[in-house]
Scaffold this active site. Sequence first.
Site, PDB file in Angstrom:
ATOM      1  N   ASP A 119      -3.890   6.859  10.273  1.00  0.00           N
ATOM      2  CA  ASP A 119      -4.527   5.549  11.165  1.00  0.00           C
ATOM      3  C   ASP A 119      -3.507   5.189  11.891  1.00  0.00           C
ATOM      4  OD1 ASP A 119      -6.729   3.956  12.061  1.00  0.00           O
ATOM      5  OD2 ASP A 119      -5.677   2.284  10.841  1.00  0.00           O
ATOM      6  N   ASP A 130      -5.985   1.651   6.196  1.00  0.00           N
ATOM      7  CA  ASP A 130      -5.968   0.223   5.831  1.00  0.00           C
ATOM      8  C   ASP A 130      -7.310  -0.296   6.007  1.00  0.00           C
ATOM      9  OD1 ASP A 130      -6.159  -0.042   8.217  1.00  0.00           O
ATOM     10  OD2 ASP A 130      -4.170  -1.397   8.416  1.00  0.00           O
ATOM     11  N   ASP A 138     -11.661   3.509   7.092  1.00  0.00           N
ATOM     12  CA  ASP A 138     -10.959   4.353   6.773  1.00  0.00           C
ATOM     13  C   ASP A 138     -11.578   5.083   5.333  1.00  0.00           C
ATOM     14  OD1 ASP A 138      -9.079   4.464   8.784  1.00  0.00           O
ATOM     15  OD2 ASP A 138      -8.256   2.804   8.108  1.00  0.00           O
TER      16      ASP A 138
END
Length: 872
Positions: free
Chosen positions: A326, A611, A615
């Site tokens: 990410d 985070d 996700d």
Amino acid sequence: MWFNKTSEEALKELNSNALNGLSSTDAKERLETNGENKLAGKKKKSIAMLFFIQINDVMIYILLGAALISGIVGEISDAVIILIVILVNALIGLVQESKAEKALDALKKLSTPKALVKRDGQLKEIPSEEVVVGDIVIIDAGRYIPADLRILESANLKIEESAFTGESVPADKNSETIVSEGDVPIGDQHNMLFMSTLATYGRGTSIVTSTGMDTQIGKIAKMLDAEGDDTTPLQKKLAQLGKTLGFAAVSISILMLIISMFQGRNFMDMFMTSISLAVAAIPEGLPAIVAIVLALGVQRMIKENAIIRKLPAVETLGSVNIICSDKTGTLTINKMTVKKYFVNNELKSLEDANITDETTKLLIDGMILCNDATSTESSKTGDPTEIALLDVGNKFNIFKDDLNTNHKRVNEIPFDSDRKLMTTLNKYNENYYTFTKGAIDSILKISTKILIGGEVKDFTDKLKASVLTSSNTMSDDALRVLALGYKILENEHVAIDNLEDNLIFIGLMGMIDPPREEVKGSIELSKKAGIRTIMITGDHKNTAVAIAKELGIAENIAQAMSGSEIDTYSDEEFIKIVNNYRIFARVSPEHKVKIVKAFKSYGNIVSMTGDGVNDAPSLKAADIGVAMGITGTDVAKGAADMVLTDDNFTTIVKAVEEGRNIFNNIKKSILFLLSCNLGEVIALFFAILFNWATPLLPIHILWVNLITDSFPALALGVDPGDHDVMSKQPRSPKESLFAGRMGRLLIINGILIGVTTLIAFKLGERLYPGSLMHAQTMAFVVLSVSQLFYSLTMRNETKSLFQVGVFKNKWLIGSIAFGISLQFIIITVPVLASIFKVYSLTVSDWGLVVGLSLVPFIINEFIKIFFRMKDK
């Protein structure tokens, strides 16, 4: 799709009233019909069920059978030892499994405790669980969104969705209907609010469209529930190994029993010998050894800021060859930061700012005064873009409180998403300054002059073109650009409409959520280690590409794909093209799972870092999910296999290195145990085949397998790591445990250990004719001590013991000394000698057995010399 319905259509379809809301009776009926506004939990497994899962293994079944038969025929000590090993192994697994997935529980905790709704024409604050579809919900700054909502009306509403969409800047929201025939990404649904996001600015009135598991976050919860628990490569290999060894053990035992019957031996004696042969073939302590080595590796990784939630994840890390990361908060610092500014017709880096320059100082002052955020060492509140402007002042010791004291705000025009401007009127000595901050296009339209070098000049088309060029340069670098203009008034009594006209243009500031400084080096190291880094983000493509290029992830925008583009491909089509891309932008949670699965379809071992709530499904879908410990949500941590306590991408690379070394050490332990067990099988097999007396009793084999072998195997599991491990390509997940030279070494050493054991047995028979116990004792000692010495040569495939350092692994030296001491005690202490059915050896006997025990070690050291010569 509520985003493409008008407010009136939403109200009508949901049978609600914008003015009065639902009636209490209607709300109660809907609550009973649809259930509470909360996320469903997964049924938890009982302790008993978890325990039985641990013993559901072919190897364990065979051992239980051996223990049962041993008990029936009176060999109680054998049965007890086997059962103890099974119990210890099951308890280790139970402790790990009891730390079960907490993802859904964490998702529940994200729900806001209170919601402000209209019921019976009155505003009421109710628990979020009681919110129902059709409720009219009032939103203001600081409130969490209690369910999925369609906005009916709003004023400057901004929602923090970074944990949901991956965007680092709060999203502007309004009630305008989105006209679209197809689906629209969550990040672009500006008239929708989603459960568990946070209002940071403005206010709004909305209607509830979905609650509980029907919300977007609820869909994520379902995806988490749906993702199965994939076993890791090592687990698969050990399971297959267990089946193979079990089949081989039973086959050899039956074969030996048949052979012994033809030889006319006593059936019960040979039946017990066959059992001992089966026990010899199966490394009983292997699952426990692997689990303990992994647990010790976990403890080491905690010191490197990586917390492992599941033991097998340590091994998986070692074979990772793709890291899907990410962007926001993982590759970047998750904090908007001003990088460049434009004044005096020049574009400069903020690092080169000169606050003694009048124009530069006025730009900073204006951006701070025309600002509603706060930023101090102890706290930061407000819009991240405004906080970034205040941080520029903090960097140069120009603080908002001091400026507000010296230049009091006397009037203002709040920011409006239509105007894209904000204006304040501040007292400056005898005059008043208006500062107007906003989008570059909006500021240029109302500016007639420009401040250059402290002098006000006409804002000519040429100068405007220069400003636009600099603005475009910053935009190309994915910087968010804000402009500032001002004018001087003699008094404060000016019509509001006249505050935003005929401005003097001051300059621009460009900001971005910048990459972490240490990440670029980590990505470069990953490349050398054969690991690809893939950026997956909910942010816009241009922003993602700019960050990726700076970090060395991608070279150009052709390597980037957006979520809407992903939707145009079927799963099969997407798999074919996925390797052409390094960046996936503007993606939804479903896209992330699709990307991870596409990479996995090629046999890759995929790690996913993240985070946010969004996700969690992809963290579960990946071979190993890595969550951020500081900025990460509880959902992400609950879904992940590993949590980073410092949110540092570099820690992932360190964890991969540690994972590779741990797997190498586990491989050493496995091959050590199997070599030793093969030696035992060879000794028994050939003794029976040649119609000799049995050289080893079942209790001897169990003792060697469970005690003497265990400590060296554990010590090999904590062997110091190889410094060159990250210069090698990732290990193929399909690679056999016996790939390369290890399979040959396994066979060679099994033969060496078995043959030396038989030599000791036959020497014992010759030296002490008529004393089978004496011969068996010498075979027993050689079998155990030769394995202890052999462990020294297992530390490296090609380097000699002296090259790796004799005393570098103190645990191994200690385990060898401890093992030899135990053997000495068993043979010399009468009580123990009677239990183990052994005979006390003389000094010359000890010299003979120690000499024989050194043979496998010495031959291995010579083999390594040959390997090194061949490698050269």
